[in-house]
Structures are given as structure tokens and as C-alpha cells.
Write a protein that holds these residues in place. Structure first.
Motif, mmCIF file in Angstrom:
data_model
loop_
_atom_site.group_PDB
_atom_site.id
_atom_site.type_symbol
_atom_site.label_atom_id
_atom_site.label_comp_id
_atom_site.label_asym_id
_atom_site.label_seq_id
_atom_site.Cartn_x
_atom_site.Cartn_y
_atom_site.Cartn_z
ATOM 1 N N ASP A 136 5.272 -4.210 3.093
ATOM 2 C CA ASP A 136 4.358 -2.999 2.794
ATOM 3 C C ASP A 136 3.991 -3.200 1.329
ATOM 4 O OD1 ASP A 136 3.453 -0.527 2.798
ATOM 5 O OD2 ASP A 136 4.993 0.599 2.324
ATOM 6 N N SER A 137 2.985 -4.150 1.330
ATOM 7 C CA SER A 137 2.237 -4.287 0.034
ATOM 8 C C SER A 137 1.578 -3.057 -0.788
ATOM 9 C CB SER A 137 1.100 -5.559 -0.016
ATOM 10 O OG SER A 137 1.801 -6.452 0.528
ATOM 11 N N PRO A 138 2.004 -2.557 -1.911
ATOM 12 C CA PRO A 138 1.180 -1.522 -2.389
ATOM 13 C C PRO A 138 -0.161 -1.478 -2.503
ATOM 14 C CG PRO A 138 2.749 -3.025 -4.149
ATOM 15 C CD PRO A 138 2.838 -3.495 -2.744
ATOM 16 N N ARG A 139 -1.058 -0.536 -2.364
ATOM 17 C CA ARG A 139 -2.366 -0.696 -2.455
ATOM 18 C C ARG A 139 -2.705 -0.159 -4.047
ATOM 19 N NH1 ARG A 139 -4.976 -1.461 2.376
ATOM 20 N NH2 ARG A 139 -3.722 -1.198 4.385
ATOM 21 N N LEU A 140 -2.865 -1.144 -4.813
ATOM 22 C CA LEU A 140 -3.155 -0.861 -6.140
ATOM 23 C C LEU A 140 -4.783 -1.475 -6.548
ATOM 24 C CD1 LEU A 140 0.446 -1.544 -7.651
ATOM 25 C CD2 LEU A 140 -0.351 0.553 -7.106
ATOM 26 N N PRO A 141 -5.395 -0.732 -7.442
ATOM 27 C CA PRO A 141 -6.456 -1.163 -7.900
ATOM 28 C C PRO A 141 -6.286 -2.440 -8.520
ATOM 29 C CG PRO A 141 -6.396 1.142 -8.490
ATOM 30 C CD PRO A 141 -4.817 0.651 -8.125
ATOM 31 N N GLY A 142 -7.274 -3.370 -8.340
ATOM 32 C CA GLY A 142 -7.090 -4.675 -8.918
ATOM 33 C C GLY A 142 -6.077 -5.668 -8.058
ATOM 34 N N PHE A 143 -5.484 -5.398 -7.062
ATOM 35 C CA PHE A 143 -4.533 -5.944 -6.286
ATOM 36 C C PHE A 143 -4.845 -5.900 -5.076
ATOM 37 C CE2 PHE A 143 -2.366 -5.159 -10.227
ATOM 38 C CZ PHE A 143 -1.564 -6.369 -10.602
ATOM 39 N N GLY A 144 -5.739 -6.548 -4.415
ATOM 40 C CA GLY A 144 -6.330 -6.561 -3.232
ATOM 41 C C GLY A 144 -5.455 -7.682 -2.182
ATOM 42 N N GLN A 145 -6.521 -7.788 -1.263
ATOM 43 C CA GLN A 145 -5.801 -8.620 0.118
ATOM 44 C C GLN A 145 -5.180 -10.041 -0.479
ATOM 45 O OE1 GLN A 145 -5.280 -7.811 3.221
ATOM 46 N NE2 GLN A 145 -4.053 -9.575 3.613
ATOM 47 N N SER A 146 -5.770 -10.633 -1.266
ATOM 48 C CA SER A 146 -5.229 -11.849 -1.977
ATOM 49 C C SER A 146 -3.734 -11.996 -2.344
ATOM 50 C CB SER A 146 -6.019 -12.530 -3.074
ATOM 51 O OG SER A 146 -6.159 -11.649 -4.279
ATOM 52 N N TYR A 147 -3.473 -10.590 -3.021
ATOM 53 C CA TYR A 147 -1.941 -10.462 -3.108
ATOM 54 C C TYR A 147 -1.263 -9.989 -2.119
ATOM 55 C CZ TYR A 147 -3.374 -10.690 -8.222
ATOM 56 O OH TYR A 147 -3.787 -10.945 -9.291
ATOM 57 N N ALA A 148 -1.986 -9.338 -1.064
ATOM 58 C CA ALA A 148 -1.073 -9.160 0.247
ATOM 59 C C ALA A 148 -0.716 -10.653 0.830
ATOM 60 C CB ALA A 148 -1.918 -8.408 1.000
#
Length: 267
Positions: A136-148
Motif C-alpha cells: 500500500d504505497s503512500p500517494r504523496l506529491p513527488g512520489f509517483g508510480q516509479s516509487y511504487a
């Protein structure tokens, strides 16, 4: 084949491994991760993954890493431990979130049959562990799908570390199994590309026509445009076929698999 599988499951037996030509090339000692990148909503891909897991168990212990949310792990554990297949189905179908309630092809009839086959292998005493691996990757500004994607890879590595003697078989959507950077895409590095290349093999399920149960603008059966050689079958290791993968898993034209019914059938 399907009749024999159903009969074996009804008797609580682990069905024999289905043949997959070329699969012997996968069982390299140095290969810790084997990725299978599928298009959701087909009959053939989940059946082939169950066969791969069965064949891998002939080589040693296996962790099957599935594209379900990690919050489903207690439900998967209950599914594997249930006394009957009917109770196992009920445990899975009663989970209030995830693909068996919000269908995108990962909650198909074929996926249910795949899980029942994995369950039968486990109940037969095979060293098989089934894990849910979508965090459950947090949805934070600047952390998009690449971080997921990075988060997914971290869960796979955690599963491998938990059972260092296991070969990890990962069954995911095609994009997540790619091993090369997607230039100009918000995905960047797909999840499999974060794993050391020497430790992994990644197979794309070949697109040889047929149909799949897909969710695009709407959900339903859709024709699949053939891309790969229609005559190829089995495991073919060659990055020349698709540079994002180590090879293909060619199963022939696909058959659409609709969502698993809410009312399970009898054992």
C-alpha cells in the motif's frame, strides 16, 4: 486436461504438473527470481503459472509471489489452511477489498483455479509458500508510480530473504515484469528492473491473439491483437524477442476468463 484437473482437485489431490516445453532452462542455480508478466483476464496465463510452480517444486522450495495487496495475506493464509475447497473459496470471496471484489482480471475464474492448484500442492506437502506482494504505497506529491515499482521490488526481496532457500516465482502484470527502463514514462524503472539482473529471469506471456477479460473504458471480453509468432509454444529464452524480457512464455491464443462467481461451486 481441465476435466482431469477438476477431478484431482475434487479428491483433494495435487494434480500432476502440466508440461511446458523449454521450462528446464529456467532452473539455473543462480536464478533466485522468475517473473511471469501477463495480461490479466486470460485462462492460459494463470494455468501456466501453476504449472511453473509445480515444475519448480521438483527442483526445491518455492515462494509464489502474487499481485494481490499485502493486506490480503491473512486471507491468503486462511485460504491455504481451510479444511475444504469450498471454505477456501469463501474465505477469498468474502474479503471486502481487492481483485475478487473490484475486478480487473486478477479476480478471474482462472485465478481462482490457479490458487486452488497452489493450495492442493501445499496440502500435498510440497514446500510452497504463497505471498501477496502489492504494498500500500503512500500517494504523496513527488512520489509517483516509479516509487511504487520500487516498493514492489522491496516486497519481493523481503519475501526472498524470509526464505533464502526458495526460488521466488512472481506473477504480475506485464509492465511490472519488464527489466529495462521505460524512457519518458512515469513508471521509469519497472519493479523487476530493480532486481539484480543476474539473479532473475523474466518471461512475457506471448501475445498470440485470442481474447482476454480486460478493464479499459469498460470491463469485459476484448480481442487481443497478435504480436508474437503464432507458432511458438513454451518457454523461449531470447532477449531478441523483446528486449524488456529474457524470453517468452508462449501459450497460444488466449481465452477470456471472467470474474470468479460470488457463489462457489461444490467441492
Amino acid at each position: 486436461m481441465l476435466a482431469a484437473l477438476a477431478a484431482a482437485l475434487a479428491l483433494g489431490q495435487a494434480p500432476a504438473c502440466g508440461p511446458l516445453p523449454g521450462s528446464d532452462a529456467l532452473w539455473r542455480e543462480e536464478t533466485r527470481f522468475i517473473f511471469v508478466g501477463e495480461t490479466h483476464g486470460t485462462v492460459e496465463a494463470p494455468a501456466a503459472f501453476a504449472d511453473l510452480a509445480c515444475l519448480a517444486l521438483e527442483q526445491g522450495p518455492v515462494t509464489a509471489a502474487l499481485e494481490f495487496p499485502t493486506a490480503m495475506q491473512p486471507t491468503l493464509d486462511a485460504f491455504m489452511a481451510a479444511e475444504t475447497d469450498a471454505a477456501a473459496r469463501t474465505a477469498l470471496l468474502d474479503y471486502p477489498y481487492g481483485p475478487f471484489r473490484f475486478h480487473d482480471g486478477r479476480g478471474s475464474e482462472a485465478m481462482m483455479e490457479m490458487l486452488l492448484r497452489l493450495r492442493a500442492l501445499r496440502r500435498d506437502g510440497r514446500p510452497l509458500t504463497v505471498v501477496a506482494t502489492v504494498p500500500d504505497s503512500p500517494r504523496l506529491p513527488g512520489f509517483g508510480q516509479s516509487y511504487a515499482e520500487l516498493d514492489r521490488a522491496a516486497v519481493w526481496v523481503e519475501a526472498a530473504r524470509a526464505r533464502p532457500d526458495d526460488r521466488v516465482l512472481v506473477f504480475v502484470g506485464r509492465v511490472h515484469a519488464e527489466k529495462t527502463r521505460r524512457v519518458g514514462s512515469p513508471i521509469g524503472l519497472p519493479a523487476a528492473a530493480h532486481i539484480r539482473p543476474e539473479d532473475s529471469l523474466s518471461l512475457a506471456v506471448a501475445r498470440q491473439g485470442g481474447e482476454a477479460w480486460l478493464c479499459r473504458d469498460d470491463c469485459g471480453v476484448a480481442a487481443v491483437t497478435p504480436v508474437d509468432d503464432a507458432a511458438v509454444r513454451g518457454v523461449v529464452l531470447s532477449p531478441d524477442l523483446d528486449p524488456a524480457f529474457d524470453g517468452l512464455l508462449a501459450l497460444g491464443p488466449w481465452t477470456a476468463s471472467p470474474p470468479a462467481p460470488r457463489e462457489p461451486g461444490p467441492d
